[in-house]
Design an enzyme around this catalytic site. Structure first.
Site, PDB file in Angstrom:
ATOM      1  N   SER A 171       9.471   9.554 -13.253  1.00  0.00           N
ATOM      2  CA  SER A 171       8.241   9.599 -14.038  1.00  0.00           C
ATOM      3  C   SER A 171       8.459  10.611 -15.158  1.00  0.00           C
ATOM      4  CB  SER A 171       7.095  10.082 -13.127  1.00  0.00           C
ATOM      5  OG  SER A 171       5.952  10.427 -13.882  1.00  0.00           O
ATOM      6  N   TYR A 180       3.732  15.354  -6.425  1.00  0.00           N
ATOM      7  CA  TYR A 180       4.320  14.250  -7.208  1.00  0.00           C
ATOM      8  C   TYR A 180       5.457  14.797  -8.074  1.00  0.00           C
ATOM      9  CZ  TYR A 180       4.111   9.866  -9.986  1.00  0.00           C
ATOM     10  OH  TYR A 180       4.387   8.665 -10.619  1.00  0.00           O
TER      11      TYR A 180
HETATM   12  N1  LIG Z   1       1.593   3.864 -13.623  1.00  0.00           N
HETATM   13  C1  LIG Z   1       2.103   4.941 -14.182  1.00  0.00           C
HETATM   14  O1  LIG Z   1       1.523   5.499 -15.127  1.00  0.00           O
HETATM   15  C2  LIG Z   1       3.418   5.512 -13.704  1.00  0.00           C
HETATM   16  C3  LIG Z   1       3.995   6.530 -14.457  1.00  0.00           C
HETATM   17  C4  LIG Z   1       5.195   7.068 -14.038  1.00  0.00           C
HETATM   18  C5  LIG Z   1       5.804   6.588 -12.895  1.00  0.00           C
HETATM   19  N2  LIG Z   1       5.221   5.592 -12.180  1.00  0.00           N
HETATM   20  C6  LIG Z   1       5.911   5.137 -10.975  1.00  0.00           C
HETATM   21  O2  LIG Z   1       6.096   3.734 -11.036  1.00  0.00           O
HETATM   22  C7  LIG Z   1       6.215   3.221  -9.702  1.00  0.00           C
HETATM   23  C8  LIG Z   1       5.326   1.998  -9.549  1.00  0.00           C
HETATM   24  O3  LIG Z   1       3.974   2.403  -9.616  1.00  0.00           O
HETATM   25  P1  LIG Z   1       2.830   1.535 -10.338  1.00  0.00           P
HETATM   26  O4  LIG Z   1       2.302   2.348 -11.448  1.00  0.00           O
HETATM   27  O5  LIG Z   1       3.296   0.161 -10.570  1.00  0.00           O
HETATM   28  O6  LIG Z   1       1.712   1.603  -9.179  1.00  0.00           O
HETATM   29  P2  LIG Z   1       0.980   0.472  -8.317  1.00  0.00           P
HETATM   30  O7  LIG Z   1       0.053   1.219  -7.420  1.00  0.00           O
HETATM   31  O8  LIG Z   1       0.412  -0.568  -9.209  1.00  0.00           O
HETATM   32  O9  LIG Z   1       2.178  -0.151  -7.475  1.00  0.00           O
HETATM   33  C9  LIG Z   1       2.836   0.592  -6.481  1.00  0.00           C
HETATM   34  C10 LIG Z   1       3.191  -0.349  -5.339  1.00  0.00           C
HETATM   35  O10 LIG Z   1       3.851   0.424  -4.320  1.00  0.00           O
HETATM   36  C11 LIG Z   1       3.363  -0.027  -3.064  1.00  0.00           C
HETATM   37  N3  LIG Z   1       3.535   0.989  -2.022  1.00  0.00           N
HETATM   38  C12 LIG Z   1       2.800   2.104  -1.810  1.00  0.00           C
HETATM   39  N4  LIG Z   1       3.219   2.741  -0.716  1.00  0.00           N
HETATM   40  C13 LIG Z   1       4.267   2.024  -0.239  1.00  0.00           C
HETATM   41  C14 LIG Z   1       5.144   2.182   0.873  1.00  0.00           C
HETATM   42  N5  LIG Z   1       5.005   3.202   1.744  1.00  0.00           N
HETATM   43  N6  LIG Z   1       6.122   1.257   1.067  1.00  0.00           N
HETATM   44  C15 LIG Z   1       6.251   0.202   0.214  1.00  0.00           C
HETATM   45  N7  LIG Z   1       5.440  -0.002  -0.840  1.00  0.00           N
HETATM   46  C16 LIG Z   1       4.469   0.911  -1.065  1.00  0.00           C
HETATM   47  C17 LIG Z   1       1.898  -0.338  -3.299  1.00  0.00           C
HETATM   48  O11 LIG Z   1       1.381  -1.200  -2.278  1.00  0.00           O
HETATM   49  C18 LIG Z   1       1.954  -0.982  -4.677  1.00  0.00           C
HETATM   50  O12 LIG Z   1       2.108  -2.380  -4.590  1.00  0.00           O
HETATM   51  C19 LIG Z   1       5.855   4.388  -8.772  1.00  0.00           C
HETATM   52  O13 LIG Z   1       7.049   4.974  -8.288  1.00  0.00           O
HETATM   53  C20 LIG Z   1       5.137   5.355  -9.696  1.00  0.00           C
HETATM   54  O14 LIG Z   1       5.231   6.685  -9.241  1.00  0.00           O
HETATM   55  C21 LIG Z   1       4.032   5.044 -12.558  1.00  0.00           C
END
Ligand SMILES: NC(=O)c1ccc[n+]([C@@H]2O[C@H](COP(=O)([O-])OP(=O)(O)OC[C@H]3O[C@@H](n4cnc5c(N)ncnc54)[C@H](O)[C@@H]3O)[C@@H](O)[C@H]2O)c1
Length: 271
Positions: free
Chosen positions: A140, A153
């Site tokens: 991130s 985080y």
């Molecule tokens: N959205 C943002 O702004 C952002 C920014 C930086 C990094 N990220 C990272 O991107 C990645 C994806 O996140 P996103 O934004 O698509 O969020 P999201 O919540 O839309 O998707 C995350 C997915 O992970 C799944 N998940 C949660 N716990 C789990 C577990 N124990 N085992 C398996 N699956 C699990 C959830 O069910 C969900 O489908 C994450 O690692 C997040 O930290 C997101």
């Protein structure tokens, strides 16, 4: 990896957001997909978004170490090879160091760090055996800078970055056929804020609204950028203009970025 056609790609956390978009972009480029999540209904929607490509979905909790190792064996057995592993599953927590519970801290580390570390180590022998492998770990911008109320985080995402950068160098020094990329998204419009846990003094509704305002990149755009970065074998893939800005501020100011974050946080996070 110059071409994704017929490559076997594993995507964790593919039931929503960036993971779902990655699955659909990889499917469009001819990948055979092994997608997983804890959310079975979300996975079914992702399969539907993959437009008839070869997709198998697996219920997998990435915080369960033994389940990840069993999953790696299962995917290898089901597809015969594994080329690309994207350790994407993640969760968020907003709580100060003083207020967060041990349980919430552990929840974040188990999924956001250990899920990535076990996912990498479990699949690495299969990626090496494929002769053309790539590990992609999702960190991130919070793996680049520290932010108030994000200590857990931050800890997980900085750890993912260190772990991944170390692995990339090891693979090169050992002449292994595995490329390694660390991804640093800025704000992406996904469900992450909706499923986030909050410390007891946090105003969850205000934080979710604040996130919706600043998240500037769509999941599809994020997935396109990540896939382009994979094909160019970038070690660090920055996703979104905010990620480029944060990376630049970090490089220019070093630790002096912190007063800027404090000023932003006083207005936006301590509400
Ligand atoms: N959205 C943002 O702004 C952002 C920014 C930086 C990094 N990220 C990272 O991107 C990645 C994806 O996140 P996103 O934004 O698509 O969020 P999201 O919540 O839309 O998707 C995350 C997915 O992970 C799944 N998940 C949660 N716990 C789990 C577990 N124990 N085992 C398996 N699956 C699990 C959830 O069910 C969900 O489908 C994450 O690692 C997040 O930290 C997101």
């Amino acid at each position: 990896m110059k071409d994704l056609n017929n490559k076997v790609a594993v995507v964790t956390g593919a039931g929503s957001g960036i993971g779902r978009a990655l699955a659909s972009v990889l499917a469009a480029r001819g990948c055979r997909l092994a997608i997983s999540d804890v959310n079975e209904a979300g996975l079914a929607e992702t399969v539907a978004a993959c437009g008839g490509a070869e997709v198998r979905s697996y219920v997998l909790d990435v915080s369960d170490r033994d389940a990840i190792y069993a999953h790696a064996e299962q995917v290898r057995a089901d597809f015969g090879q594994v080329n690309l592993v994207i350790n994407n599953a993640g969760v968020a927590l907003s709580a100060t160091v003083r207020e967060m519970t041990d349980d919430d801290f552990k929840w974040v580390m188990d999924i956001d760090f250990w899920g990535v570390a076990h996912g990498t180590r479990a699949f690495l022998p299969h990626l090496i055996a494929s002769g053309d492998g790539h590990v992609v770990n999702i960190s991130s911008v919070f793996g680049l800078i520290g932010v108030p109320k994000q200590s857990a985080y931050n800890a997980a995402k900085f750890a993912v970055r260190g772990f991944t950068e170390s692995l990339r160098q090891e693979m090169k020094l050992e002449n292994q056929p595995v490329q390694v990329s660390c991804v640093h998204p800025g704000g992406i419009r996904t469900n992450i804020a909706n499923s986030a846990r909050m410390g007891k003094s946090e105003n969850g509704e205000a934080q979710r609204k604040g996130f919706d305002k600043i998240a500037m990149t769509t999941p599809n755009k994020a997935a396109e950028i990540i896939v382009r970065g994979i094909l160019k074998n970038e070690s660090r893939i920055l996703v979104g203009p905010d990620a480029w800005g944060i990376d630049a501020i970090n490089r220019l100011l070093g630790s002096a970025y912190q007063p800027l974050v404090e000023r932003f946080s006083r207005k936006n996070l301590y509400v």
